[in-house]
Enzyme design. Sequence first.
Site, mmCIF file in Angstrom:
data_model
loop_
_atom_site.group_PDB
_atom_site.id
_atom_site.type_symbol
_atom_site.label_atom_id
_atom_site.label_comp_id
_atom_site.label_asym_id
_atom_site.label_seq_id
_atom_site.Cartn_x
_atom_site.Cartn_y
_atom_site.Cartn_z
ATOM 1 C CG HIS A 242 -0.469 -0.080 2.435
ATOM 2 N ND1 HIS A 242 0.420 0.950 3.031
ATOM 3 C CD2 HIS A 242 -0.551 -0.655 3.551
ATOM 4 C CE1 HIS A 242 0.807 0.628 4.194
ATOM 5 N NE2 HIS A 242 0.290 -0.497 4.488
ATOM 6 C CG HIS B 133 4.151 -1.723 2.271
ATOM 7 N ND1 HIS B 133 2.760 -2.041 2.101
ATOM 8 C CD2 HIS B 133 4.343 -1.850 3.440
ATOM 9 C CE1 HIS B 133 2.274 -2.497 3.033
ATOM 10 N NE2 HIS B 133 3.489 -2.560 4.005
ATOM 11 C CB CYS C 170 1.614 -9.896 20.824
ATOM 12 S SG CYS C 170 0.634 -9.258 19.481
ATOM 13 C CB CYS D 271 4.365 -7.731 18.203
ATOM 14 S SG CYS D 271 3.250 -6.316 18.297
ATOM 15 C CB CYS E 97 -0.089 -6.297 22.122
ATOM 16 S SG CYS E 97 0.596 -5.436 20.787
ATOM 17 C CG HIS F 84 -1.391 -6.096 16.908
ATOM 18 N ND1 HIS F 84 -0.046 -6.152 17.355
ATOM 19 C CD2 HIS F 84 -1.341 -6.228 15.497
ATOM 20 C CE1 HIS F 84 0.682 -6.170 16.283
ATOM 21 N NE2 HIS F 84 -0.192 -6.133 14.953
ATOM 22 C CE LYS G 125 -1.215 2.148 12.203
ATOM 23 N NZ LYS G 125 -0.744 1.268 13.141
ATOM 24 C CE LYS H 210 -6.296 -6.977 3.423
ATOM 25 N NZ LYS H 210 -6.091 -8.366 3.821
HETATM 26 O O1 ME8 Z 1 7.691 -4.386 9.543
HETATM 27 N N1 ME8 Z 1 3.281 5.014 6.629
HETATM 28 O O2 ME8 Z 1 7.172 -5.236 7.476
HETATM 29 P P1 ME8 Z 1 5.919 -4.455 7.198
HETATM 30 C C1 ME8 Z 1 4.447 4.970 6.207
HETATM 31 N N2 ME8 Z 1 8.696 -7.222 7.746
HETATM 32 N N3 ME8 Z 1 5.184 4.014 6.065
HETATM 33 C C2 ME8 Z 1 4.450 2.620 6.239
HETATM 34 C C3 ME8 Z 1 3.152 2.701 6.343
HETATM 35 C C4 ME8 Z 1 2.672 3.918 6.550
HETATM 36 N N4 ME8 Z 1 1.252 4.144 7.038
HETATM 37 N N5 ME8 Z 1 2.852 1.444 6.766
HETATM 38 C C5 ME8 Z 1 3.795 0.652 6.420
HETATM 39 C C6 ME8 Z 1 8.037 -5.326 8.676
HETATM 40 N N6 ME8 Z 1 4.911 1.574 6.070
HETATM 41 C C7 ME8 Z 1 9.112 -6.238 8.648
HETATM 42 C C8 ME8 Z 1 10.170 -5.460 8.380
HETATM 43 S S1 ME8 Z 1 13.002 -5.256 8.118
HETATM 44 C C9 ME8 Z 1 14.133 -6.162 8.491
HETATM 45 C C10 ME8 Z 1 11.312 -6.288 8.356
HETATM 46 C C11 ME8 Z 1 6.280 1.041 5.715
HETATM 47 O O3 ME8 Z 1 5.445 -5.069 5.918
HETATM 48 C C12 ME8 Z 1 7.333 1.426 6.711
HETATM 49 O O4 ME8 Z 1 8.406 1.411 5.846
HETATM 50 O O5 ME8 Z 1 4.702 -4.239 8.374
HETATM 51 C C13 ME8 Z 1 7.314 0.455 7.658
HETATM 52 O O6 ME8 Z 1 8.404 0.443 8.418
HETATM 53 C C14 ME8 Z 1 7.319 -0.909 6.867
HETATM 54 O O7 ME8 Z 1 6.353 -0.417 5.688
HETATM 55 C C15 ME8 Z 1 6.668 -1.896 7.588
HETATM 56 O O8 ME8 Z 1 6.612 -2.986 6.445
#
Ligand code: ME8
Length: 653
Positions: free
Chosen positions: A18, A21, A126, A129, A143, A146, A300, A303
């Site tokens: 989304h 990312h 959790c 997390c 948590c 969540h 925030k 979904k």
């Molecule tokens: O945490 N605003 O993956 P994840 C800005 N797999 N950036 C956002 C966002 C938002 N509302 N939502 C998500 C993980 N992001 C682990 C990481 S790294 C070794 C492992 C972006 O799929 C932002 O970069 O939950 C956030 O840190 C990341 O997606 C979390 O991605």
Amino acid sequence: MQSFYITTPIYYVNARPHLGHAYTTFVADTLKRFHRMCGEDARMLTGTDEHGDKIVKAAAKAGKTPQEFVDGISAEYQALWPKLGIEHDQFIRTTDPAHKAAVQAFLQRIYDKGDIYFGEYGGHYCTGCERFYTEKELENGLCPQHLTRPEYISEKNYFFRMSKYQGWLKQYILDNPDFIRPERYRNEVLAMLENGVLEDLCISRPKTRLEWGIELPFDRNYVCYVWFDALTNYISALGWPDNEQDEKGNYRRYWPGEHLVAKDILKPHGIFWPTMLKAADLPIYRHLNVHGYWLVKDTKMSKSLGNVVDPQVAANVFGLDAFRYFLMREMNFGSDASFSEEAIITRVNADLANDLGNLFSRVLSMNAKYFGGKVPAHGVPDEADEELNRLTDNACANYVQLFRQMRCSQALDCLWEPVRAMNKYVDVQAPWTLAKEGKTERLGAVLRTLLEAMYRVAALLWPVMPSSSAAMQEQLGHPLDEKRFSAAKLDDLLVSRTHLRTGEPIAAKSALFPRLEMPTKEEKTGKTEKGENKKATPAQQPQPGAKAFIEFADFEKLDLRVGIILAAEQHPNADKLLRFDVDLGEDRPRQICSGIAAHFKPEDLIGKKVVVVANLPPRKLRGLESQGMILTAEWDGGLSLLSAEAPAGSSIR
Ligand code: ME8
């Protein structure tokens, strides 16, 4: 050559990509491009995080095996990035065999050093997390992320002796003030280290509870905790450990790198990862760059709220470069920002359509008109030219410096100073008057000053808006050549005021940034609804406070034309009115009276192109007949004249 290695988080494959990312990945792409433009050897990594409880649950829900499930979503991420113009050098998956082997080597090294031990642990787990919480960390037993009740689990596990590195990490952060930036996140990590004892990190899960993970090399009954697995991707992607001693390998070439994350994963990156690297005797990353959240209308994205922004749809609706520009400009790195259609339309129309787009369009068309589309010679610069040049020099230098500090929004703001100043300079220098007065040399000097400054801005914008920057450079007769990026070329952009060649042909017009309108439902979804009602749907009703819809035939009755003001003076009988002679491409000029005396000096308006309603019946205003109406835009206390770069009499549709 200096190297630059930028990483994004590897995203969980339990959800589709989304806006959030896409933002982090756009920033990484922009930074990689920026460092390439600085002549550095830049590399970008992104990928997917595919192990753990969460994935097993999501796969079961989708009726797939974990492997089938992760293959599907990882492929979606891989397919998305090129469509968004992202040029990463590598896409890593934690299910790649080379990554698995690297994680095992990393674990073994720390185990052999004595920093991994076996022990009993009880804690509140959790699944969201994928971590244990202590009693103290829970909020009302829930948590804090969540708001769900964690399960109490007691079992034997392996632990990383993270506590041993608490003092070292605290000192490291104090000694390296911008190691974690912006400062507020550095302070947050310092607070975690200063308030109490850092606990050891449980780094295993018994296979009886979870099989979907990387086996511990020293105990086949356990798999590795996801964070320990995931964080290692940043070096496994570079070929570590196989090339640890190889001077020419990617690991020695690019590590230590720069990480980019949002605030949600500050602790694993700010505390787990540096202590893991320290325990393995590996160099610590250069910086952790932490950004805030994108909110949708201040809430925030989720979904269940149905407000998740699909980056591909947004790029299609608003244009990829406009979308990228908006994201980079609107979010002050480190703070949260709000995404809405209104916000993007307002920003893009103001900065791109009105400021930058309008500048390119008017200057190129004047150059075509007055110099046959060829670059005019530099003249002797006067004070106004020098002032614009100085402003551009400063803005370009500040832009580069701010970018290096990850302050992309401020950098862009800085670069818009010369853009706005150039538009003002056009108004003040009034090339159309110079042309009329036959001052060709001065006219050439004015246009050349503008074209040179426009080129510098266009070239520096490449990291943020690659295609538009390339198009603008092409229009100025200097197509972008990425192979020629170098530190010397960048320096030249910052200090030199001569980039174009006198007499070379350049574009006669430019229309790069169209004004955006609110997208229709069809544009947003890409679908037409079946049985669509041909009458106005609620989404097509006028906005509250707007005038009622009119028929297209009514609009067609208007005769709108471009006029050139030939003469202007105060109305003899009214303070508020000005009297004009306006050339509308007819036998003789028309006399038009307009109530704009409070906003303009009549002599400043001579030579200006305006938009006139030409088919209103003549009307007497304080004794003088007015044969048309000049259109204006009005806002709180301000007023400007509508204008169009076209010959007198051109009709407007
Ligand atoms: O945490 N605003 O993956 P994840 C800005 N797999 N950036 C956002 C966002 C938002 N509302 N939502 C998500 C993980 N992001 C682990 C990481 S790294 C070794 C492992 C972006 O799929 C932002 O970069 O939950 C956030 O840190 C990341 O997606 C979390 O991605």
